[in-house]
Write an enzyme that holds these catalytic residues in place. Sequence first.
Site, PDB file in Angstrom:
ATOM      1  N   GLN A 246      93.461  87.207  53.249  1.00  0.00           N
ATOM      2  CA  GLN A 246      94.111  87.602  54.496  1.00  0.00           C
ATOM      3  C   GLN A 246      94.110  89.110  54.673  1.00  0.00           C
ATOM      4  O   GLN A 246      93.783  89.620  55.740  1.00  0.00           O
ATOM      5  CB  GLN A 246      95.537  87.046  54.522  1.00  0.00           C
ATOM      6  CG  GLN A 246      95.588  85.537  54.647  1.00  0.00           C
ATOM      7  CD  GLN A 246      96.994  85.000  54.791  1.00  0.00           C
ATOM      8  OE1 GLN A 246      97.959  85.768  54.954  1.00  0.00           O
ATOM      9  NE2 GLN A 246      97.144  83.689  54.747  1.00  0.00           N
TER      10      GLN A 246
ATOM     11  N   HIS B  69      96.831  91.237  54.522  1.00  0.00           N
ATOM     12  CA  HIS B  69      98.024  91.878  55.090  1.00  0.00           C
ATOM     13  C   HIS B  69      98.465  92.938  54.070  1.00  0.00           C
ATOM     14  O   HIS B  69      99.310  92.690  53.217  1.00  0.00           O
ATOM     15  CB  HIS B  69      99.126  90.852  55.328  1.00  0.00           C
ATOM     16  CG  HIS B  69      98.806  89.855  56.404  1.00  0.00           C
ATOM     17  ND1 HIS B  69      98.589  90.239  57.708  1.00  0.00           N
ATOM     18  CD2 HIS B  69      98.664  88.513  56.370  1.00  0.00           C
ATOM     19  CE1 HIS B  69      98.336  89.160  58.441  1.00  0.00           C
ATOM     20  NE2 HIS B  69      98.366  88.108  57.652  1.00  0.00           N
TER      21      HIS B  69
ATOM     22  N   THR C 295      90.264  87.612  56.577  1.00  0.00           N
ATOM     23  CA  THR C 295      90.669  86.776  57.706  1.00  0.00           C
ATOM     24  C   THR C 295      91.817  87.316  58.547  1.00  0.00           C
ATOM     25  O   THR C 295      91.959  86.923  59.707  1.00  0.00           O
ATOM     26  CB  THR C 295      91.078  85.385  57.197  1.00  0.00           C
ATOM     27  OG1 THR C 295      92.103  85.534  56.192  1.00  0.00           O
ATOM     28  CG2 THR C 295      89.885  84.631  56.628  1.00  0.00           C
ATOM     29  N   GLU C 296      92.661  88.228  58.003  1.00  0.00           N
ATOM     30  CA  GLU C 296      93.864  88.618  58.747  1.00  0.00           C
ATOM     31  C   GLU C 296      94.242  90.072  58.489  1.00  0.00           C
ATOM     32  O   GLU C 296      95.415  90.423  58.372  1.00  0.00           O
ATOM     33  CB  GLU C 296      95.047  87.698  58.379  1.00  0.00           C
ATOM     34  CG  GLU C 296      94.766  86.224  58.583  1.00  0.00           C
ATOM     35  CD  GLU C 296      95.957  85.327  58.295  1.00  0.00           C
ATOM     36  OE1 GLU C 296      97.118  85.819  58.318  1.00  0.00           O
ATOM     37  OE2 GLU C 296      95.755  84.115  58.055  1.00  0.00           O
ATOM     38  N   LEU C 297      93.274  90.945  58.436  1.00  0.00           N
ATOM     39  CA  LEU C 297      93.497  92.313  57.989  1.00  0.00           C
ATOM     40  C   LEU C 297      94.433  93.087  58.918  1.00  0.00           C
ATOM     41  O   LEU C 297      94.277  93.087  60.136  1.00  0.00           O
ATOM     42  CB  LEU C 297      92.146  93.033  57.901  1.00  0.00           C
ATOM     43  CG  LEU C 297      92.167  94.492  57.439  1.00  0.00           C
ATOM     44  CD1 LEU C 297      92.676  94.608  56.013  1.00  0.00           C
ATOM     45  CD2 LEU C 297      90.759  95.084  57.542  1.00  0.00           C
TER      46      LEU C 297
END
Length: 367
Positions: free
Chosen positions: A246, A248, A277-279
Amino acid sequence: MLSRRDTLLTSLKTAFGLAIGASSPLGTLLTSPAAASDRPRSADWAIPFGAAIRDWPFQNEPAYRSALIAHCRQIVGEGGLKWADIRPTRESFVFDQPDRHMAFARQNGMEMRGHTLVWYGAMPEWTKTIGSSTEAERELVGHIETVMGRYRGRIKSWDVINEPIPDDPASRSDIRPSIWQQRMGEAHIALALRTAARIDPQAQLVMNEYDIEYVGDRFRRKREAFLRLIRDLKLRNTPLHAIGLQGHLRGEVAIDRDGLSAFIAEIRSMGLDVLVTELDVIDNKLPGPPDLRDAMAAARAYDFLQAIQTVARPKAILTWGITDKYTWVPLWFKRTDGLANRPLPFDEAYQPKLLMRVIEHFAKDPR
Protein backbone atom coordinates in the site's frame (compact mmCIF):
# COMPACT_ATOMS: atom_id res chain seq x y z
CA MET A 1 24.57 33.36 2.05
CA LEU A 2 23.17 29.87 1.56
CA SER A 3 21.03 29.29 -1.52
CA ARG A 4 17.52 27.88 -1.18
CA ARG A 5 18.94 24.57 -2.46
CA ASP A 6 21.63 24.43 0.24
CA THR A 7 19.20 25.59 2.94
CA LEU A 8 16.73 22.86 2.05
CA LEU A 9 19.36 20.13 1.98
CA THR A 10 20.79 21.32 5.31
CA SER A 11 17.32 21.37 6.86
CA LEU A 12 16.63 17.84 5.63
CA LYS A 13 19.89 16.57 7.06
CA THR A 14 19.31 18.28 10.41
CA ALA A 15 15.60 17.68 10.94
CA PHE A 16 15.24 14.32 9.24
CA GLY A 17 18.61 12.64 9.46
CA LEU A 18 18.82 12.32 5.68
CA ALA A 19 22.27 12.08 4.13
CA ILE A 20 21.46 13.80 0.84
CA GLY A 21 24.21 15.17 -1.35
CA ALA A 22 23.42 18.14 -3.57
CA SER A 23 24.50 16.17 -6.65
CA SER A 24 22.82 12.90 -5.64
CA PRO A 25 19.75 11.77 -7.62
CA LEU A 26 17.50 12.57 -4.65
CA GLY A 27 19.18 15.91 -4.00
CA THR A 28 18.74 16.86 -7.63
CA LEU A 29 15.08 15.83 -7.62
CA LEU A 30 14.31 17.83 -4.50
CA THR A 31 16.14 21.02 -5.35
CA SER A 32 16.21 21.49 -9.12
CA PRO A 33 13.82 24.22 -10.26
CA ALA A 34 10.72 23.19 -12.17
CA ALA A 35 9.95 24.91 -15.45
CA ALA A 36 6.73 26.87 -15.62
CA SER A 37 5.42 24.34 -18.11
CA ASP A 38 6.65 21.36 -16.09
CA ARG A 39 3.66 19.01 -15.86
CA PRO A 40 3.84 15.24 -15.49
CA ARG A 41 2.96 13.35 -18.66
CA SER A 42 2.58 9.73 -17.68
CA ALA A 43 1.20 8.17 -20.87
CA ASP A 44 4.57 6.75 -21.95
CA TRP A 45 6.13 5.97 -18.58
CA ALA A 46 7.50 2.44 -18.24
CA ILE A 47 5.44 1.91 -15.08
CA PRO A 48 1.80 3.00 -15.23
CA PHE A 49 0.79 5.66 -12.71
CA GLY A 50 -2.69 5.81 -11.24
CA ALA A 51 -4.76 7.10 -8.34
CA ALA A 52 -7.71 6.26 -6.15
CA ILE A 53 -10.82 8.28 -6.94
CA ARG A 54 -13.40 9.63 -4.52
CA ASP A 55 -16.91 9.58 -5.89
CA TRP A 56 -18.19 13.01 -4.75
CA PRO A 57 -15.52 15.17 -6.44
CA PHE A 58 -15.49 12.73 -9.34
CA GLN A 59 -19.15 13.54 -9.97
CA ASN A 60 -19.12 17.23 -9.05
CA GLU A 61 -15.73 18.81 -9.78
CA PRO A 62 -14.52 19.07 -13.38
CA ALA A 63 -10.95 19.93 -12.32
CA TYR A 64 -10.77 16.67 -10.39
CA ARG A 65 -11.78 14.59 -13.40
CA SER A 66 -9.42 16.61 -15.60
CA ALA A 67 -6.49 15.81 -13.31
CA LEU A 68 -7.27 12.10 -13.48
CA ILE A 69 -7.50 12.22 -17.28
CA ALA A 70 -4.29 14.22 -17.61
CA HIS A 71 -2.10 12.14 -15.33
CA CYS A 72 -3.47 8.63 -14.75
CA ARG A 73 -3.36 5.39 -16.69
CA GLN A 74 -5.08 3.48 -13.90
CA ILE A 75 -7.80 4.29 -11.38
CA VAL A 76 -9.20 2.50 -8.35
CA GLY A 77 -12.22 3.48 -6.30
CA GLU A 78 -11.66 4.62 -2.73
CA GLY A 79 -15.07 3.08 -2.24
CA GLY A 80 -17.75 1.55 -4.37
CA LEU A 81 -16.54 -2.05 -4.42
CA LYS A 82 -16.19 -2.43 -0.65
CA TRP A 83 -18.85 -4.56 1.01
CA ALA A 84 -20.48 -1.65 2.87
CA ASP A 85 -21.01 0.18 -0.44
CA ILE A 86 -22.00 -2.65 -2.69
CA ARG A 87 -23.94 -4.87 -0.23
CA PRO A 88 -26.20 -2.62 1.91
CA THR A 89 -28.43 -5.65 2.51
CA ARG A 90 -27.90 -9.37 2.19
CA GLU A 91 -30.15 -9.50 -0.87
CA SER A 92 -28.98 -6.43 -2.78
CA PHE A 93 -25.96 -5.43 -4.85
CA VAL A 94 -25.50 -1.74 -5.71
CA PHE A 95 -23.11 -1.13 -8.61
CA ASP A 96 -23.66 2.60 -9.21
CA GLN A 97 -20.20 3.80 -8.15
CA PRO A 98 -18.06 1.14 -9.82
CA ASP A 99 -20.15 1.32 -12.97
CA ARG A 100 -19.52 5.11 -13.15
CA HIS A 101 -15.82 4.63 -12.55
CA MET A 102 -15.58 1.85 -15.12
CA ALA A 103 -17.34 3.94 -17.79
CA PHE A 104 -14.96 6.83 -17.08
CA ALA A 105 -11.92 4.56 -17.30
CA ARG A 106 -12.99 3.02 -20.59
CA GLN A 107 -13.88 6.40 -22.09
CA ASN A 108 -10.43 7.78 -21.25
CA GLY A 109 -8.24 4.79 -22.10
CA MET A 110 -7.52 3.83 -18.49
CA GLU A 111 -7.58 0.55 -16.62
CA MET A 112 -9.60 0.18 -13.43
CA ARG A 113 -8.39 -1.92 -10.49
CA GLY A 114 -10.82 -3.77 -8.22
CA HIS A 115 -10.67 -2.95 -4.50
CA THR A 116 -11.56 -5.09 -2.57
CA LEU A 117 -13.25 -8.50 -2.26
CA VAL A 118 -12.17 -9.59 1.24
CA TRP A 119 -11.42 -7.09 4.01
CA TYR A 120 -12.11 -6.95 7.72
CA GLY A 121 -13.26 -3.31 7.46
CA ALA A 122 -16.19 -1.47 5.86
CA MET A 123 -18.53 -4.39 6.43
CA PRO A 124 -22.32 -3.89 6.47
CA GLU A 125 -24.12 -4.57 9.73
CA TRP A 126 -25.98 -7.56 8.37
CA THR A 127 -22.78 -9.60 8.06
CA LYS A 128 -22.62 -9.77 11.87
CA THR A 129 -25.53 -12.20 11.69
CA ILE A 130 -23.51 -14.76 9.71
CA GLY A 131 -23.56 -17.61 12.17
CA SER A 132 -21.72 -20.61 10.75
CA SER A 133 -18.84 -21.61 8.52
CA THR A 134 -21.29 -22.94 5.92
CA GLU A 135 -23.17 -19.65 5.80
CA ALA A 136 -19.94 -17.66 5.69
CA GLU A 137 -18.63 -19.70 2.77
CA ARG A 138 -21.90 -19.31 0.89
CA GLU A 139 -21.92 -15.51 1.35
CA LEU A 140 -18.25 -15.03 0.49
CA VAL A 141 -18.31 -17.23 -2.60
CA GLY A 142 -21.59 -15.74 -3.82
CA HIS A 143 -20.27 -12.22 -3.38
CA ILE A 144 -17.12 -12.89 -5.40
CA GLU A 145 -19.10 -14.69 -8.10
CA THR A 146 -21.50 -11.77 -8.50
CA VAL A 147 -19.04 -8.88 -8.26
CA MET A 148 -16.17 -10.35 -10.27
CA GLY A 149 -18.62 -11.84 -12.73
CA ARG A 150 -20.06 -8.41 -13.51
CA TYR A 151 -16.62 -7.02 -14.42
CA ARG A 152 -15.06 -10.18 -15.88
CA GLY A 153 -12.54 -9.22 -18.53
CA ARG A 154 -12.85 -5.50 -17.74
CA ILE A 155 -11.20 -5.27 -14.32
CA LYS A 156 -7.88 -6.97 -14.90
CA SER A 157 -6.36 -6.65 -11.40
CA TRP A 158 -8.17 -7.29 -8.11
CA ASP A 159 -7.18 -6.75 -4.49
CA VAL A 160 -8.78 -10.05 -3.53
CA ILE A 161 -7.42 -10.04 0.03
CA ASN A 162 -6.86 -6.74 1.81
CA GLU A 163 -4.85 -6.32 5.04
CA PRO A 164 -4.86 -9.91 6.36
CA ILE A 165 -2.14 -9.37 8.99
CA PRO A 166 -2.75 -7.62 12.37
CA ASP A 167 -0.86 -4.42 13.14
CA ASP A 168 1.34 -6.28 15.66
CA PRO A 169 0.98 -10.02 15.08
CA ALA A 170 1.36 -12.19 18.15
CA SER A 171 2.98 -14.91 16.03
CA ARG A 172 3.83 -15.64 12.42
CA SER A 173 0.52 -17.47 12.06
CA ASP A 174 -1.60 -14.57 13.34
CA ILE A 175 -4.40 -13.42 11.01
CA ARG A 176 -6.41 -10.24 11.55
CA PRO A 177 -9.88 -10.84 13.06
CA SER A 178 -12.85 -10.61 10.70
CA ILE A 179 -16.18 -12.32 10.25
CA TRP A 180 -14.49 -14.62 7.72
CA GLN A 181 -11.62 -15.48 10.06
CA GLN A 182 -14.04 -16.06 12.94
CA ARG A 183 -16.28 -18.42 10.97
CA MET A 184 -13.82 -20.18 8.61
CA GLY A 185 -10.34 -19.53 9.93
CA GLU A 186 -7.42 -18.91 7.59
CA ALA A 187 -9.00 -21.17 4.96
CA HIS A 188 -11.17 -18.25 3.88
CA ILE A 189 -8.14 -16.64 2.19
CA ALA A 190 -7.43 -19.56 -0.13
CA LEU A 191 -11.17 -19.98 -0.74
CA ALA A 192 -11.47 -16.38 -1.90
CA LEU A 193 -8.45 -16.63 -4.20
CA ARG A 194 -9.59 -19.91 -5.74
CA THR A 195 -13.08 -18.54 -6.29
CA ALA A 196 -11.69 -15.40 -7.92
CA ALA A 197 -9.51 -17.49 -10.25
CA ARG A 198 -12.52 -19.58 -11.23
CA ILE A 199 -14.69 -16.55 -12.02
CA ASP A 200 -12.06 -14.67 -14.05
CA PRO A 201 -9.08 -16.87 -14.96
CA GLN A 202 -7.35 -13.95 -16.72
CA ALA A 203 -7.46 -11.52 -13.79
CA GLN A 204 -4.40 -10.64 -11.73
CA LEU A 205 -5.13 -11.71 -8.14
CA VAL A 206 -3.45 -9.53 -5.51
CA MET A 207 -3.01 -9.66 -1.74
CA ASN A 208 -2.62 -6.14 -0.35
CA GLU A 209 -0.94 -5.04 2.91
CA TYR A 210 0.52 -2.01 4.72
CA ASP A 211 3.13 -1.23 7.41
CA ILE A 212 5.73 -3.77 6.34
CA GLU A 213 8.37 -1.31 5.14
CA TYR A 214 9.63 0.43 8.29
CA VAL A 215 12.52 0.05 10.70
CA GLY A 216 11.34 -1.48 13.98
CA ASP A 217 10.49 -4.84 15.57
CA ARG A 218 6.73 -4.49 15.13
CA PHE A 219 7.09 -3.90 11.42
CA ARG A 220 9.60 -6.73 11.06
CA ARG A 221 7.13 -9.09 12.78
CA LYS A 222 4.36 -8.01 10.44
CA ARG A 223 6.61 -8.54 7.43
CA GLU A 224 7.50 -12.04 8.64
CA ALA A 225 3.85 -12.95 9.27
CA PHE A 226 2.89 -11.73 5.83
CA LEU A 227 5.67 -13.76 4.23
CA ARG A 228 4.57 -16.87 6.14
CA LEU A 229 1.03 -16.51 4.78
CA ILE A 230 2.27 -15.95 1.22
CA ARG A 231 4.58 -18.98 1.38
CA ASP A 232 1.79 -21.21 2.69
CA LEU A 233 -0.56 -20.12 -0.07
CA LYS A 234 2.05 -20.76 -2.75
CA LEU A 235 2.98 -24.16 -1.28
CA ARG A 236 -0.69 -25.12 -1.66
CA ASN A 237 -0.72 -23.92 -5.28
CA THR A 238 -3.26 -21.25 -4.42
CA PRO A 239 -3.78 -18.82 -7.32
CA LEU A 240 -2.00 -15.64 -6.24
CA HIS A 241 -0.21 -13.47 -8.77
CA ALA A 242 1.00 -10.30 -7.04
CA ILE A 243 1.55 -8.59 -3.73
CA GLY A 244 0.28 -5.06 -3.24
CA LEU A 245 2.36 -2.77 -1.04
CA GLN A 246 0.00 0.00 0.00
CA GLY A 247 2.69 2.51 0.90
CA HIS A 248 0.81 4.67 3.39
CA LEU A 249 4.18 5.99 4.49
CA ARG A 250 4.65 7.55 7.92
CA GLY A 251 6.74 10.59 7.26
CA GLU A 252 8.64 10.39 10.55
CA VAL A 253 9.51 6.65 10.41
CA ALA A 254 12.53 5.44 8.46
CA ILE A 255 12.17 2.88 5.69
CA ASP A 256 13.92 -0.43 6.41
CA ARG A 257 15.53 -0.49 3.00
CA ASP A 258 17.40 -3.76 3.52
CA GLY A 259 14.39 -5.47 5.08
CA LEU A 260 12.01 -4.27 2.36
CA SER A 261 14.41 -5.25 -0.43
CA ALA A 262 14.82 -8.71 1.10
CA PHE A 263 11.04 -9.05 1.29
CA ILE A 264 10.71 -8.10 -2.39
CA ALA A 265 13.46 -10.57 -3.34
CA GLU A 266 11.59 -13.40 -1.64
CA ILE A 267 8.32 -12.37 -3.27
CA ARG A 268 9.97 -12.45 -6.67
CA SER A 269 11.55 -15.84 -5.92
CA MET A 270 7.99 -17.20 -5.59
CA GLY A 271 7.09 -15.84 -9.02
CA LEU A 272 4.94 -13.00 -7.69
CA ASP A 273 4.76 -9.49 -9.09
CA VAL A 274 4.78 -6.35 -6.95
CA LEU A 275 2.45 -3.36 -7.13
CA VAL A 276 2.45 -0.11 -5.17
CA THR A 277 -1.27 0.33 -4.59
CA GLU A 278 -2.04 3.20 -2.18
CA LEU A 279 0.98 5.48 -1.93
CA ASP A 280 0.84 8.68 0.13
CA VAL A 281 2.92 10.20 2.94
CA ILE A 282 1.30 10.76 6.33
CA ASP A 283 2.76 14.11 7.36
CA ASN A 284 1.16 14.96 10.71
CA LYS A 285 4.49 14.65 12.57
CA LEU A 286 6.61 16.46 10.00
CA PRO A 287 7.59 20.15 10.36
CA GLY A 288 5.07 22.73 9.24
CA PRO A 289 6.77 24.74 6.43
CA PRO A 290 5.36 23.35 3.17
CA ASP A 291 8.65 23.40 1.25
CA LEU A 292 10.45 21.38 3.89
CA ARG A 293 7.51 19.09 4.54
CA ASP A 294 7.04 18.33 0.84
CA ALA A 295 10.75 17.58 0.50
CA MET A 296 10.65 15.24 3.50
CA ALA A 297 7.60 13.45 2.14
CA ALA A 298 9.24 13.07 -1.26
CA ALA A 299 12.46 11.79 0.31
CA ARG A 300 10.53 9.17 2.28
CA ALA A 301 8.77 8.00 -0.88
CA TYR A 302 12.13 7.92 -2.68
CA ASP A 303 13.56 5.56 -0.05
CA PHE A 304 10.49 3.33 -0.33
CA LEU A 305 10.43 3.11 -4.12
CA GLN A 306 14.18 2.72 -4.37
CA ALA A 307 14.16 -0.23 -1.95
CA ILE A 308 11.56 -1.90 -4.16
CA GLN A 309 13.16 -1.12 -7.51
CA THR A 310 16.58 -2.25 -6.38
CA VAL A 311 15.09 -5.74 -6.65
CA ALA A 312 12.12 -5.55 -9.02
CA ARG A 313 10.15 -3.12 -11.14
CA PRO A 314 6.63 -2.72 -9.74
CA LYS A 315 3.88 -3.36 -12.25
CA ALA A 316 2.08 -0.15 -11.25
CA ILE A 317 2.36 2.80 -8.87
CA LEU A 318 -0.93 4.18 -7.58
CA THR A 319 -1.46 6.89 -4.99
CA TRP A 320 -4.44 6.93 -2.62
CA GLY A 321 -5.91 10.06 -4.14
CA ILE A 322 -4.67 12.59 -6.67
CA THR A 323 -4.90 15.90 -4.75
CA ASP A 324 -4.39 17.11 -1.18
CA LYS A 325 -7.87 18.58 -1.46
CA TYR A 326 -9.39 15.11 -1.07
CA THR A 327 -7.50 12.73 1.19
CA TRP A 328 -8.29 10.30 4.00
CA VAL A 329 -5.20 11.35 6.00
CA PRO A 330 -6.71 14.15 8.19
CA LEU A 331 -9.49 11.81 9.30
CA TRP A 332 -6.92 9.82 11.28
CA PHE A 333 -3.72 11.92 11.24
CA LYS A 334 -4.83 15.55 11.43
CA ARG A 335 -2.02 17.98 12.18
CA THR A 336 -2.12 19.68 15.58
CA ASP A 337 -0.73 23.00 14.26
CA GLY A 338 -3.82 23.76 12.19
CA LEU A 339 -2.01 23.37 8.86
CA ALA A 340 -3.53 21.22 6.15
CA ASN A 341 -2.08 17.78 5.47
CA ARG A 342 -0.11 17.45 2.23
CA PRO A 343 0.15 13.69 1.57
CA LEU A 344 -0.47 13.44 -2.18
CA PRO A 345 1.38 14.21 -5.44
CA PHE A 346 -0.73 17.26 -6.35
CA ASP A 347 -1.64 20.15 -4.08
CA GLU A 348 -5.13 21.58 -3.54
CA ALA A 349 -4.78 23.65 -6.72
CA TYR A 350 -3.85 20.52 -8.72
CA GLN A 351 -0.22 21.60 -9.10
CA PRO A 352 2.43 18.83 -9.01
CA LYS A 353 4.60 18.59 -5.90
CA LEU A 354 7.98 17.01 -5.22
CA LEU A 355 6.29 13.70 -4.50
CA MET A 356 5.11 13.59 -8.10
CA ARG A 357 8.62 14.33 -9.29
CA VAL A 358 9.89 11.32 -7.31
CA ILE A 359 7.16 9.05 -8.71
CA GLU A 360 8.03 10.21 -12.22
CA HIS A 361 11.71 9.49 -11.58
CA PHE A 362 10.99 5.83 -10.85
CA ALA A 363 8.08 5.31 -13.26
CA LYS A 364 9.57 6.99 -16.28
CA ASP A 365 12.90 5.19 -16.52
CA PRO A 366 13.06 2.48 -13.84
CA ARG A 367 16.48 1.08 -14.57
